[in-house]
Design a protein around this motif. Structure first.
Motif, PDB file in Angstrom:
ATOM      1  N   GLY A  17       0.659  -1.069   0.006  1.00  0.00           N
ATOM      2  CA  GLY A  17       0.027   0.123  -0.143  1.00  0.00           C
ATOM      3  C   GLY A  17       0.712   1.284   0.054  1.00  0.00           C
ATOM      4  N   ASN A  18       0.099   2.297  -0.313  1.00  0.00           N
ATOM      5  CA  ASN A  18       0.855   3.655  -0.427  1.00  0.00           C
ATOM      6  C   ASN A  18       2.171   3.862  -1.324  1.00  0.00           C
ATOM      7  N   LEU A  19       2.345   3.057  -2.240  1.00  0.00           N
ATOM      8  CA  LEU A  19       3.530   2.953  -3.130  1.00  0.00           C
ATOM      9  C   LEU A  19       3.267   4.267  -4.034  1.00  0.00           C
ATOM     10  N   VAL A  20       4.334   4.907  -4.450  1.00  0.00           N
ATOM     11  CA  VAL A  20       4.375   6.011  -5.215  1.00  0.00           C
ATOM     12  C   VAL A  20       5.816   5.733  -6.189  1.00  0.00           C
ATOM     13  N   ILE A  21       5.704   5.830  -7.270  1.00  0.00           N
ATOM     14  CA  ILE A  21       6.757   5.681  -8.348  1.00  0.00           C
ATOM     15  C   ILE A  21       7.055   6.998  -8.761  1.00  0.00           C
ATOM     16  N   LEU A  22       8.265   7.282  -8.385  1.00  0.00           N
ATOM     17  CA  LEU A  22       8.674   8.806  -9.203  1.00  0.00           C
ATOM     18  C   LEU A  22       9.775   8.458 -10.360  1.00  0.00           C
ATOM     19  N   PRO A  23       9.878   9.405 -11.161  1.00  0.00           N
ATOM     20  CA  PRO A  23      11.113   9.412 -12.002  1.00  0.00           C
ATOM     21  C   PRO A  23      12.369   9.854 -11.626  1.00  0.00           C
ATOM     22  N   ALA A  24      13.418   9.609 -12.210  1.00  0.00           N
ATOM     23  CA  ALA A  24      14.547   9.930 -11.720  1.00  0.00           C
ATOM     24  C   ALA A  24      14.898  11.755 -11.775  1.00  0.00           C
ATOM     25  N   SER A  25      14.092  12.237 -12.796  1.00  0.00           N
ATOM     26  CA  SER A  25      14.251  13.641 -12.564  1.00  0.00           C
ATOM     27  C   SER A  25      12.788  14.304 -13.366  1.00  0.00           C
ATOM     28  N   SER A  26      12.847  15.592 -13.379  1.00  0.00           N
ATOM     29  CA  SER A  26      11.368  16.226 -13.493  1.00  0.00           C
ATOM     30  C   SER A  26      11.742  17.619 -14.016  1.00  0.00           C
ATOM     31  N   PRO A  27      10.923  18.032 -14.835  1.00  0.00           N
ATOM     32  CA  PRO A  27      11.269  19.342 -15.343  1.00  0.00           C
ATOM     33  C   PRO A  27      10.699  20.345 -14.280  1.00  0.00           C
ATOM     34  N   SER A  28      10.098  20.106 -13.411  1.00  0.00           N
ATOM     35  CA  SER A  28       9.831  20.980 -12.284  1.00  0.00           C
ATOM     36  C   SER A  28       9.969  20.269 -10.778  1.00  0.00           C
ATOM     37  N   SER A  29       9.875  20.980  -9.800  1.00  0.00           N
ATOM     38  CA  SER A  29      10.190  20.437  -8.550  1.00  0.00           C
ATOM     39  C   SER A  29       9.140  19.428  -8.143  1.00  0.00           C
ATOM     40  N   ASP A  30       7.723  19.521  -8.810  1.00  0.00           N
ATOM     41  CA  ASP A  30       6.763  18.643  -8.381  1.00  0.00           C
ATOM     42  C   ASP A  30       6.905  17.652  -9.282  1.00  0.00           C
ATOM     43  N   PHE A  31       7.339  16.369  -8.764  1.00  0.00           N
ATOM     44  CA  PHE A  31       7.502  15.158  -9.605  1.00  0.00           C
ATOM     45  C   PHE A  31       6.150  14.378  -9.531  1.00  0.00           C
ATOM     46  N   SER A  57       6.566  10.244   7.229  1.00  0.00           N
ATOM     47  CA  SER A  57       6.446  11.650   7.762  1.00  0.00           C
ATOM     48  C   SER A  57       7.417  12.631   7.473  1.00  0.00           C
ATOM     49  N   LEU A  58       8.482  12.077   6.753  1.00  0.00           N
ATOM     50  CA  LEU A  58       9.351  13.045   6.107  1.00  0.00           C
ATOM     51  C   LEU A  58       9.220  13.595   4.685  1.00  0.00           C
ATOM     52  N   PRO A  59       9.278  14.808   4.364  1.00  0.00           N
ATOM     53  CA  PRO A  59       8.877  15.373   3.037  1.00  0.00           C
ATOM     54  C   PRO A  59      10.116  14.822   1.872  1.00  0.00           C
ATOM     55  N   LEU A  60       9.582  14.775   0.605  1.00  0.00           N
ATOM     56  CA  LEU A  60      10.339  14.449  -0.368  1.00  0.00           C
ATOM     57  C   LEU A  60      11.107  15.774  -0.703  1.00  0.00           C
ATOM     58  N   VAL A  61      12.550  15.758  -0.985  1.00  0.00           N
ATOM     59  CA  VAL A  61      13.413  16.986  -0.892  1.00  0.00           C
ATOM     60  C   VAL A  61      13.638  16.919  -2.499  1.00  0.00           C
ATOM     61  N   THR A  62      13.776  17.954  -3.182  1.00  0.00           N
ATOM     62  CA  THR A  62      14.254  17.850  -4.580  1.00  0.00           C
ATOM     63  C   THR A  62      15.112  19.033  -4.509  1.00  0.00           C
ATOM     64  N   GLU A  63      16.080  19.231  -5.855  1.00  0.00           N
ATOM     65  CA  GLU A  63      16.874  20.266  -6.008  1.00  0.00           C
ATOM     66  C   GLU A  63      17.101  20.367  -7.454  1.00  0.00           C
ATOM     67  N   TYR A  64      17.384  21.412  -7.723  1.00  0.00           N
ATOM     68  CA  TYR A  64      17.634  21.797  -9.338  1.00  0.00           C
ATOM     69  C   TYR A  64      19.112  21.551  -9.735  1.00  0.00           C
TER      70      TYR A  64
END
Length: 158
Positions: A17-31, A57-64
């Motif tokens: 349950g609660n699985l999210v699959i994210l790409p390695a990169s994104s054009p915006s900080s919202d993956f 409980s930790l947030p997803l941290v992204t960077e440019y």
């Protein structure tokens, strides 16, 4: 992992349950999450993904990343598992893998602290599932039934 092994692995992850699959990169900080994988190739975007359990409980941290002209996930600071897919070159299956950092830098404390217990338990459950369902090949290498069949039929595991 063969394609069949990967499907079985993802089925297990989704069953928790609660699985999210994210790409390695994104054009915006919202993956934007993805639901299906592209066919794996030399392009890292088809082979590297982040697995996230959105109840941690930790947030997803992204960077440019200016050298890539896109945003990337900070795997050290984020509660994510890095997932590299296996892929084929000629008649050779190149190994994939999973990894995760169990600590992150707490800026308030200015120290390394352990990631939340629910994240650590989730990652341990993934490792346990692999150990139970895949064949132990070398110290840190496990082979799924589909990859083992591929090798038995003359394919090369690398």
């Amino acid at each position: 992992m063969s394609k069949e092994d990967e499907e079985t692995f993802l089925q297990y992850l989704r069953s928790i349950g609660n699985l999210v699959i994210l790409p390695a990169s994104s054009p915006s900080s919202d993956f934007a999450p993805i639901s299906i994988f592209p066919e794996p190739s030399e392009d890292e975007a088809t082979r590297k993904f982040w697995l996230q359990r959105n109840t941690v409980s930790l947030p997803l941290v992204t960077e440019y990343a200016p050298e890539k002209n896109c945003y990337v996930v900070d795997g050290f600071q984020s509660p994510v598992v890095e997932f590299h897919r296996s892929w084929m070159v000629s008649h050779m299956m190149l190994a994939g893998g999973i990894r995760a950092d169990m600590n992150y830098l707490d800026n308030d404390k200015r120290d390394l602290v352990r990631k939340p217990v629910e994240f650590r338990h989730w990652f341990e459950s993934i490792q346990d599932w692999i150990r139970k369902n895949f064949f132990h090949l070398t110290l840190l290498t496990y082979v799924g039934p589909g990859a083992e069949k591929f090798e038995n039929e003359g394919g090369i595991l690398h």
